[in-house]
Write a protein that holds these residues in place. Structure first.
Motif, mmCIF file in Angstrom:
data_model
loop_
_atom_site.group_PDB
_atom_site.id
_atom_site.type_symbol
_atom_site.label_atom_id
_atom_site.label_comp_id
_atom_site.label_asym_id
_atom_site.label_seq_id
_atom_site.Cartn_x
_atom_site.Cartn_y
_atom_site.Cartn_z
ATOM 1 N N PRO A 235 0.820 -1.230 0.000
ATOM 2 C CA PRO A 235 0.000 0.000 0.000
ATOM 3 C C PRO A 235 0.845 1.267 0.000
ATOM 4 C CG PRO A 235 -0.932 -1.606 1.509
ATOM 5 C CD PRO A 235 0.396 -2.153 1.076
ATOM 6 N N GLU A 236 1.966 1.252 0.749
ATOM 7 C CA GLU A 236 2.827 2.427 0.758
ATOM 8 C C GLU A 236 3.453 2.650 -0.623
ATOM 9 O OE1 GLU A 236 4.827 5.786 1.780
ATOM 10 O OE2 GLU A 236 3.192 4.754 2.846
ATOM 11 N N LEU A 237 3.788 1.559 -1.315
ATOM 12 C CA LEU A 237 4.301 1.706 -2.676
ATOM 13 C C LEU A 237 3.247 2.349 -3.584
ATOM 14 C CD1 LEU A 237 6.248 -1.613 -3.419
ATOM 15 C CD2 LEU A 237 7.179 0.679 -3.181
ATOM 16 N N HIS A 238 1.981 1.935 -3.410
ATOM 17 C CA HIS A 238 0.908 2.552 -4.194
ATOM 18 C C HIS A 238 0.826 4.048 -3.903
ATOM 19 C CE1 HIS A 238 -1.219 -0.546 -6.455
ATOM 20 N NE2 HIS A 238 -0.993 -1.400 -5.457
ATOM 21 N N ALA A 239 0.952 4.395 -2.603
ATOM 22 C CA ALA A 239 0.888 5.810 -2.237
ATOM 23 C C ALA A 239 2.052 6.587 -2.846
ATOM 24 C CB ALA A 239 0.875 5.957 -0.715
ATOM 25 N N GLN A 240 3.261 6.003 -2.762
ATOM 26 C CA GLN A 240 4.431 6.664 -3.356
ATOM 27 C C GLN A 240 4.260 6.819 -4.871
ATOM 28 O OE1 GLN A 240 8.199 4.962 -2.300
ATOM 29 N NE2 GLN A 240 7.709 4.804 -0.119
ATOM 30 N N THR A 424 8.732 -1.757 -10.499
ATOM 31 C CA THR A 424 9.450 -3.033 -10.398
ATOM 32 C C THR A 424 9.180 -3.699 -9.059
ATOM 33 O OG1 THR A 424 11.191 -2.234 -11.879
ATOM 34 C CG2 THR A 424 11.718 -4.117 -10.477
ATOM 35 N N ASP A 425 9.231 -2.901 -7.964
ATOM 36 C CA ASP A 425 8.959 -3.461 -6.637
ATOM 37 C C ASP A 425 7.516 -3.936 -6.514
ATOM 38 O OD1 ASP A 425 11.533 -2.984 -5.935
ATOM 39 O OD2 ASP A 425 11.109 -1.719 -4.198
ATOM 40 N N MET A 426 6.585 -3.210 -7.152
ATOM 41 C CA MET A 426 5.196 -3.647 -7.119
ATOM 42 C C MET A 426 5.025 -4.974 -7.845
ATOM 43 S SD MET A 426 3.212 -0.002 -7.712
ATOM 44 C CE MET A 426 1.617 -0.781 -7.815
ATOM 45 N N ALA A 427 5.753 -5.124 -8.957
ATOM 46 C CA ALA A 427 5.711 -6.402 -9.667
ATOM 47 C C ALA A 427 6.283 -7.525 -8.807
ATOM 48 C CB ALA A 427 6.483 -6.287 -10.982
ATOM 49 N N LEU A 428 7.355 -7.217 -8.041
ATOM 50 C CA LEU A 428 7.923 -8.220 -7.139
ATOM 51 C C LEU A 428 6.930 -8.572 -6.034
ATOM 52 C CD1 LEU A 428 11.604 -6.927 -6.829
ATOM 53 C CD2 LEU A 428 10.816 -8.958 -8.042
ATOM 54 N N HIS A 429 6.230 -7.549 -5.493
ATOM 55 C CA HIS A 429 5.202 -7.830 -4.485
ATOM 56 C C HIS A 429 4.111 -8.722 -5.069
ATOM 57 C CE1 HIS A 429 6.194 -5.573 -0.844
ATOM 58 N NE2 HIS A 429 6.688 -4.604 -1.616
ATOM 59 N N ALA A 430 3.720 -8.442 -6.318
ATOM 60 C CA ALA A 430 2.705 -9.278 -6.957
ATOM 61 C C ALA A 430 3.217 -10.709 -7.128
ATOM 62 C CB ALA A 430 2.313 -8.682 -8.308
ATOM 63 N N ASP A 455 -11.977 -11.596 -5.980
ATOM 64 C CA ASP A 455 -11.022 -10.504 -5.784
ATOM 65 C C ASP A 455 -9.595 -10.997 -5.910
ATOM 66 O OD1 ASP A 455 -13.187 -9.526 -3.090
ATOM 67 O OD2 ASP A 455 -13.294 -9.017 -5.213
ATOM 68 N N GLY A 456 -9.259 -11.558 -7.059
ATOM 69 C CA GLY A 456 -7.928 -12.123 -7.216
ATOM 70 C C GLY A 456 -7.146 -11.542 -8.365
ATOM 71 N N ILE A 457 -7.394 -10.302 -8.736
ATOM 72 C CA ILE A 457 -6.621 -9.688 -9.818
ATOM 73 C C ILE A 457 -5.261 -9.287 -9.267
ATOM 74 C CG2 ILE A 457 -6.592 -7.882 -11.556
ATOM 75 C CD1 ILE A 457 -9.593 -7.643 -11.290
ATOM 76 N N PRO A 458 -4.163 -9.728 -9.886
ATOM 77 C CA PRO A 458 -2.841 -9.331 -9.393
ATOM 78 C C PRO A 458 -2.694 -7.818 -9.335
ATOM 79 C CG PRO A 458 -2.649 -11.098 -10.997
ATOM 80 C CD PRO A 458 -4.079 -10.673 -11.014
ATOM 81 N N ALA A 459 -1.977 -7.358 -8.307
ATOM 82 C CA ALA A 459 -1.833 -5.904 -8.101
ATOM 83 C C ALA A 459 -1.173 -5.221 -9.291
ATOM 84 C CB ALA A 459 -1.029 -5.643 -6.830
ATOM 85 N N VAL A 460 -0.231 -5.921 -9.923
ATOM 86 C CA VAL A 460 0.468 -5.287 -11.055
ATOM 87 C C VAL A 460 -0.489 -5.078 -12.230
ATOM 88 C CG1 VAL A 460 1.264 -7.507 -11.987
ATOM 89 C CG2 VAL A 460 2.533 -5.406 -12.499
ATOM 90 N N ASP A 461 -1.434 -6.026 -12.435
ATOM 91 C CA ASP A 461 -2.418 -5.856 -13.515
ATOM 92 C C ASP A 461 -3.381 -4.722 -13.211
ATOM 93 O OD1 ASP A 461 -2.566 -9.447 -13.885
ATOM 94 O OD2 ASP A 461 -1.319 -7.986 -14.932
ATOM 95 N N VAL A 462 -3.788 -4.633 -11.934
ATOM 96 C CA VAL A 462 -4.670 -3.530 -11.546
ATOM 97 C C VAL A 462 -3.955 -2.197 -11.737
ATOM 98 C CG1 VAL A 462 -5.943 -2.482 -9.642
ATOM 99 C CG2 VAL A 462 -5.982 -4.954 -9.939
ATOM 100 N N ALA A 463 -2.686 -2.140 -11.318
ATOM 101 C CA ALA A 463 -1.930 -0.891 -11.451
ATOM 102 C C ALA A 463 -1.770 -0.493 -12.916
ATOM 103 C CB ALA A 463 -0.562 -1.032 -10.785
ATOM 104 N N ASP A 464 -1.523 -1.475 -13.779
ATOM 105 C CA ASP A 464 -1.383 -1.162 -15.212
ATOM 106 C C ASP A 464 -2.692 -0.631 -15.786
ATOM 107 O OD1 ASP A 464 1.238 -1.907 -15.167
ATOM 108 O OD2 ASP A 464 0.921 -3.900 -16.043
ATOM 109 N N PHE A 465 -3.810 -1.240 -15.374
ATOM 110 C CA PHE A 465 -5.097 -0.756 -15.881
ATOM 111 C C PHE A 465 -5.404 0.636 -15.346
ATOM 112 C CE2 PHE A 465 -9.744 -0.353 -15.376
ATOM 113 C CZ PHE A 465 -10.086 -0.360 -16.715
#
Length: 607
Positions: A235-240, A424-430, A455-465
Motif C-alpha cells: 500500500p505504501e508503494l501505491h501511495a508513493q 518493479t517493486d510492485m511487480a515483485l510484491h505481486a 477478488d484475485g486480480i494481481p496488483a500489477v495488472d490492476v496498477a497497469d489498468f
C-alpha cells in the motif's frame, strides 16, 4: 485474441426504404438533435448482440428485421439478422443489406446455453476465441459458470442511462447476485485467466510432494523479497507511486509548455530563414537583370552616337560630292535626276532622325526600368537586414528557452527512474503474492475447500489498468487530479481520491467513458479477450452543465476526446452524442449528423 468490427446496422421491411448506418473501422460519430434515433442505434446494436428486447419507436413501424454486419480479423463479413421482437438470430456468411430471401447458414437462439452450440452467445464467443471460459457464479459457494457474450457486451456497449449511472462500470446489472460474475468477467479481461476450480483433497504422495514444493516456494519468496529495492509495504508503494505520478504530471506539463514555446520559436526561425532565402534569390535576380540592362544601356548609347556620326557624315557627303557618281546610291551622273544628291541627303537625314528617336525612346524606357529595379533592390536589402535582426533575436530567445528546459528534463528523468523502480517493486510484491497463493494451495494438511472469491486480480495488472485509465483522462485533458484507483472488493473506480459514485453526472459520464476506452486499449495491447469495439451513448452531453459540487470541465475536453479516439486504432469506437464534434475531424472519422442544419437525413429511419 480475435476481435470483431461492426460494419453496418440496417433495418429492413417489406416496401420500406433501407434505414442503415455504415460504421467506420476506427471512429464513428452519430450526432444531432434529440428524438432523431441516435440512442436507438445503440439499443439496436445491443439487441443484435443478444439483449432480450428493443424498445419500439414510431419511426420503425413497418420494419420487420434488423441486420448487423460483423467483420472478423481475417476480413470475412458475417451478417446477423433478427426479427423485431423475435428470439432467433439468422447468420449469413456474407454481407447482406436487404431483407434476406436465401436460407441462413445458421439459425441461433438468443439465450445463452453452455450445453448447446446453436445460440448467438457461443457463436460470437467462438469467433473471439473465448468459448468455454469460466467465471464465478457465487462467491459464497464457489460455483463457476461458463462465460456468456452478454457478460462482455455490458463492458463495451454503454447506453446513455448507464453512462452517468452511479454504479460501477463493472457492475452493469445492479443486482447483488450478479456481482460475482461481473467482477469475475472484468478479471478475465484484465488477466486472460479463468476462475480456478476448488482444490480437491490430496493423497499421501501428493502431500509429500506438496511439502517439498512448499519448501521451494518459501525459498523463492525469500529470494524475491531480497530483491526489493524499497522495503515498504505494497500500500505504501501505491501511495508513493501516486505522489510520483502527480509530480511527474506537473513536470510534464511545465516541460510541455516550454517545448511548445520552443517549437513555435523554431517554426518562426524557419519561416524567417525561408523569407531571407527568397529575398536573396530575388536580389540576385535583380542584380542579374541590372547587369544585363547595363550592357543594353551601353549598346543604346553607342547606337545613338553612331547615328549622330552618320547624320553629320551624310551632310558632308552631300555638300562635297555634288558632281560625279552619287555617293549614296552609286548612280552615274547621266542617270541622276536634278538635285539628286540633295534629295538623297535629305532621305538619309530623315532615316537617321527616325532611328535616333526610336533608340532614344528605348534608352529612356530602359533608364526608367533600371531605376525601378534599383529601388526594388534597395527595399530587398532593407528587408534582409530586418530578417537578419529578427533571426538574431529568435536565436537568443531559443538559447534562453533551452537553458530553462535542461533542468526540467533532468527532473522528469529522475522521476521516471523512481517510478520505474517502484513499479518493479510492485511487480515483485505481486510475484510474492502469487507464490504465497501457490503455497496456500499446497498445505500439507488439506483444509476444507474454501469458496472461490472474485477478488484475485494481481496488483500489477490492476496498477497497469489504473495507469491506462489515467492516460486516457490525461489525453482528454480532463481537469483535476487524474490519479486512478480500482477497489477490487467494491468494483468502485476513484479518480483523484474521489469515488466515481460521489461525482456529478458530468464526471461520472467521462470517467465511465474513459474506463470503457481504457479497457479496450489495455486488452488490445496485451492480446487479451475483448469484443474489439466500443459503443458510447452521450459521454459528453452532461459536460455543458455539471453539478455544482463537480469539477468545472472546459468545453474543449470534447475536442481532445474526439481527436484522441480518432488517432487511437486499438479498438473501433462508435460515439452517439447530441453536441456536434469538432469540425476538423479528419477523414479517418465517419460522421452522421441527424436533424442538424445542413444534415442530409433527419434520423436513423428515413423521414
Amino acid at each position: 485474441m480475435s476481435a470483431l468490427t461492426l460494419v453496418h446496422l440496417t433495418s429492413v421491411g417489406p416496401d420500406k426504404p433501407l434505414a442503415t448506418v455504415e460504421f467506420g473501422p476506427n471512429l464513428t460519430v452519430v450526432y444531432g438533435a434529440s428524438e432523431s434515433g441516435k440512442s436507438y442505434i445503440v439499443e439496436a446494436i445491443d439487441y443484435m448482440l443478444g439483449a432480450t428486447k428493443l424498445k419500439p419507436i414510431r419511426e420503425a413501424e413497418g420494419y420487420t428485421h434488423i441486420l448487423l454486419g460483423l467483420r472478423t480479423e481475417n476480413g470475412d463479413v458475417t451478417t446477423l439478422c433478427r426479427e423485431l421482437g423475435g428470439n432467433k438470430v439468422d447468420v449469413f456468411d456474407t454481407d447482406i443489406r436487404t431483407l434476406p430471401a436465401a436460407a441462413p447458414t445458421h439459425r441461433l437462439s438468443v439465450k445463452h446455453s453452455p450445453k448447446a452450440d446453436n445460440n448467438l452467445s457461443r457463436h460470437l464467443l467462438k469467433i473471439l476465441g473465448v468459448d468455454g471460459r469460466r467465471v464465478l457464479k457465487s462467491a459464497t459457494q464457489g460455483q463457476l459458470r461458463t462465460l456468456s457474450f452478454r457478460d462482455l457486451a455490458h463492458l463495451c456497449v454503454i447506453s446513455d442511462t448507464r453512462m452517468a449511472d452511479p454504479r460501477s462500470p463493472v457492475l452493469a446489472s445492479g443486482q447483488n447476485t450478479a456481482a460475482p460474475a461481473e467482477k469475475s468477467t472484468f478479471k478475465l479481461l484484465l488477466t486472460g485467466e479463468d476462475e480456478a476450480e476448488r482444490p480437491a483433497g490430496a493423497s499421501d504422495v501428493e502431500k509429500k510432494v506438496g511439502r517439498g514444493r512448499i519448501d521451494l516456494l518459501n525459498q523463492l519468496i525469500t529470494e524475491t523479497q531480497s530483491n526489493l529495492a524499497i522495503q515498504v509495504s505494497e500500500p505504501e508503494l501505491h501511495a508513493q507511486l501516486g505522489r510520483l505520478e502527480e509530480a511527474l504530471a506537473a513536470a510534464t506539463a511545465a516541460n510541455g509548455e516550454l517545448v511548445t514555446q520552443r517549437f513555435d520559436l523554431v517554426g518562426r526561425g524557419r519561416a524567417l530563414s525561408s523569407q531571407a532565402t527568397a529575398n536573396r534569390e530575388r536580389a540576385g535576380e535583380l542584380r542579374t537583370l541590372l547587369g544585363r540592362f547595363g550592357l543594353l544601356r551601353q549598346q543604346y548609347e553607342s547606337d545613338i552616337d553612331r547615328l549622330r556620326m552618320v547624320a553629320e557624315a551624310g551632310s558632308l557627303l552631300g555638300y562635297f560630292f555634288r558632281e560625279g557618281p552619287c555617293v549614296f546610291c552609286g548612280a552615274a551622273l547621266e542617270h541622276q535626276q536634278p538635285d539628286h544628291q540633295l534629295a538623297e541627303t535629305e532621305h538619309l537625314q530623315v532615316a537617321v532622325a527616325a532611328e535616333t528617336r526610336k533608340t532614344t525612346d528605348l534608352h529612356a524606357d530602359l533608364i526608367t526600368t533600371m531605376e525601378d529595379l534599383e529601388e526594388q533592390l534597395g527595399q530587398l536589402e532593407d528587408e534582409y537586414a530586418a530578417f537578419t535582426t529578427a533571426s538574431s533575436v529568435l536565436s537568443t530567445e531559443l538559447r534562453l528557452l533551452d537553458e530553462r528546459l535542461t533542468p526540467l528534463q533532468g527532473d522528469a528523468k529522475a522521476l521516471l527512474t523512481a517510478r520505474s523502480q517502484i513499479q518493479t517493486d510492485m511487480a515483485l510484491h505481486a510475484q510474492i503474492q502469487r507464490l504465497e497463493n501457490m503455497k496456500a494451495t499446497l498445505s500439507s494438511v488439506t483444509p476444507a475447500p474454501a469458496p472461490i472469491g472474485p477478488d484475485g486480480i494481481p496488483a500489477v495488472d490492476v496498477a497497469d489498468f489504473e495507469s491506462t485509465v489515467r492516460e486516457v483522462l490525461t489525453a482528454w485533458q480532463v481537469p483535476g487530479n487524474n490519479h486512478v484507483t480500482y477497489d477490487q472488493k467494491t468494483a468502485e473506480i476513484s479518480v483523484g481520491d474521489r469515488p466515481r459514485s460521489s461525482r456529478g453526472r458530468g464526471m461520472r459520464s467521462i470517467i465511465h467513458a474513459a474506463f470503457t476506452v481504457a479497457l479496450a486499449r489495455y486488452t488490445a495491447s496485451r492480446s487479451l479477450p475483448h469484443p474489439g469495439f466500443v459503443v458510447l451513448d452521450s459521454p459528453l452531453l452532461t459536460y455543458r452543465e455539471p453539478d455544482e459540487d463537480d469539477i468545472k470541465i472546459p468545453y474543449d475536453v470534447g475536442a481532445h476526446f474526439y481527436r484522441m479516439l480518432q488517432d487511437d486504432f486499438s479498438a473501433q469506437v462508435i460515439i452517439v452524442e447530441n453536441v456536434d464534434p469538432p469540425r476538423d475531424l479528419s477523414g479517418q472519422a465517419t460522421l452522421y449528423p441527424f436533424h442538424t442544419p445542413g444534415a442530409e437525413r433527419l434520423g436513423f429511419y428515413p423521414s
